[in-house]
Scaffold this active site. Structure first.
Site, PDB file in Angstrom:
ATOM      1  CE1 TYR A 141     -39.071 -11.471  22.317  1.00 31.06           C
ATOM      2  CE2 TYR A 141     -38.242 -11.521  20.081  1.00 31.06           C
ATOM      3  CZ  TYR A 141     -38.012 -11.497  21.440  1.00 31.06           C
ATOM      4  OH  TYR A 141     -36.728 -11.496  21.925  1.00 31.06           O
ATOM      5  CE  LYS A 191     -33.679 -21.731  32.872  1.00 31.06           C
ATOM      6  NZ  LYS A 191     -32.285 -21.845  33.333  1.00 31.06           N
ATOM      7  CG  ASP A 223     -29.103 -21.818  31.991  1.00 30.18           C
ATOM      8  OD1 ASP A 223     -29.393 -22.737  31.197  1.00 30.18           O
ATOM      9  OD2 ASP A 223     -29.395 -21.870  33.206  1.00 30.18           O
ATOM     10  CG  ASP A 247     -34.031 -11.315  19.480  1.00 29.05           C
ATOM     11  OD1 ASP A 247     -33.107 -10.921  18.763  1.00 29.05           O
ATOM     12  OD2 ASP A 247     -34.890 -10.551  19.973  1.00 29.05           O
ATOM     13  CG  ASP A 251     -28.284  -9.913  18.062  1.00 30.15           C
ATOM     14  OD1 ASP A 251     -28.419 -10.343  16.900  1.00 30.15           O
ATOM     15  OD2 ASP A 251     -28.778  -8.842  18.450  1.00 30.15           O
TER      16      ASP A 251
END
Ligand code: NAD
Length: 356
Positions: A141, A191, A223, A247, A251
């Site tokens: 970001y 990852k 994942d 992020d 959620d």
């Protein structure tokens, strides 16, 4: 103890629920012999209307001079069409940057009396008590270059996933410190089978783990983590991960308990004031109706007591009062069930005060 708290109500229901948190803090002050002083400041749409900017200078000064910051929520349809520098969220992002809060803590705890509000089976979520620690100021970001351009007659876009070792180290260490006083397990999510940043992240996590011999470290690919959060969420204690993975996973995790109005958060810096706010937004659809659930805001103030002021007994007392209120069958509209009593925002706050 004597503490100064910056109060940023923001917009919509933020203005209503923050008063509940102040009433609860005052009661805590009386019960445990602390003095809390409050400085109110503008942020978000309200600040745009009154000061022409979503983050006035004065607000930043008040926050930096405080021991902690409590924020309601920002945003609303009134400002949706504003140019980007006059959007309410700009105020919140700017404040996070000014305060240098690099770690975002999102606890997800199953309140037994709300277990059937989840879309998952009760037996899957009833033992859930986990904390997601998300890196907040680096990664995709913020990385440069980021943008769009024309290349060989074709439009392209790029974002950059960039981290320094020091940025990784400080957030991973924060996760270990939290795990030390919880269930002593850190799951580092990455990852590493594909990304270079993740390979470095994994090395750094292994190194930091050496400093915390009593905390168990496990690595998990993002994942798989997304699947495990739904399959068996009670296996987790502290999950630490970089900005974008955090992020998304935070959620996902927040929906395990099925109730937005119950979710608190903290954002911490190295040594400045922490920022405490509910996960939900300004809920314009119910703003001004005294219907909002104040418990996420009240639980955010409990996090402030714990993480900024080290007032562990005080924080536990607030959390216990919330549990007792739910156990006694009191609800706001968003978490109402059969055979429960629906209360207004103010009445719910009053109940928490009674049980405190
Ligand atoms: P929202 O979280 O405000 O509301 C989503 C739904 O949940 C609504 O139906 C709302 O009534 C309900 N809800 C949320 N909190 C509740 C509470 N405490 N009690 C009872 N019901 C509650 O999300 P949204 O509708 O997508 O966004 C509304 C505004 O809030 C937007 O302007 C958005 O940008 C902003 N927002 C701000 C933050 C923040 O300040 N951190 C976070 C998310 C959204």
């Amino acid at each position: 103890m004597h503490k100064r708290i910056a109060i940023l109500p923001g917009d919509g229901i933020g203005k209503e629920i923050i008063n509940g948190a102040i009433r609860v803090l005052n009661a805590v002050g009386e019960k445990f012999d602390h003095q809390f002083d409050y400085d109110r400041a503008l942020i978000g749409g309200d600040a745009v209307d009154q000061e022409g900017t979503p983050l006035p200078e004065e607000t930043v000064t008040i926050c930096k001079n405080s021991d902690a910051v409590l924020l309601g929520a920002v945003g609303g349809p009134k400002w949706d069409q504003n140019p980007s520098h006059l959007r309410p969220e700009k105020g919140l992002l700017g404040l996070r940057k000014e305060l240098g809060v690099f770690s975002n803590l999102r606890p997800v705890t199953c309140f037994p009396d709300l277990a059937d509000a989840s879309t998952l089976k009760t037996e899957v979520i009833e033992q859930v008590d986990l904390m997601i620690v998300r890196e907040l100021t680096g990664g995709l970001y913020f990385g440069e270059p980021s943008g769009r351009q024309m290349e060989g007659g074709q439009e392209t876009a790029v974002d950059t996933l960039y981290y320094t070792r020091a940025e990784m180290e400080r957030i991973i260490r924060k996760a270990f410190e939290l795990a030390e006083v919880r269930k002593k397990k850190v799951t580092s999510v990455d990852k590493a089978n594909v990304l270079e940043t993740s390979k470095l992240w994994r090395e750094v996590a292994d190194e930091v783990a050496e400093e915390f011999q009593d905390v168990k470290l496990e690595h998990m690919l993002v994942d798989n983590a997304a699947m495990q959060l739904i399959r068996n969420p009670s296996q987790f204690d502290v999950i630490v991960t970089e900005n974008m993975f955090g992020d998304i996973l935070s959620d996902e995790a927040s929906m395990l308990t099925g109730s937005l109005g119950m979710l608190a958060s903290a954002s911490l810096s190295a040594d400045g004031p922490g920022l405490y706010e509910p996960v939900h937004g300004s809920a314009p659809d119910i703003a001004g109706e005294n219907k909002a659930n104040p418990l996420a805001m009240i639980l955010s103030s409990a996090m402030m007591l714990k993480y900024s002021f080290s007032m562990i007994n005080e924080a536990n007392a607030v959390e216990k009062a919330v549990q007792e209120v739910l156990k006694a069958g009191y609800r706001t509209g968003d978490i109402a069930q059969d055979h429960t009593t629906v209360l207004s925002t103010d009445e719910m706050t009053q109940k928490v005060l009674e049980y405190l």
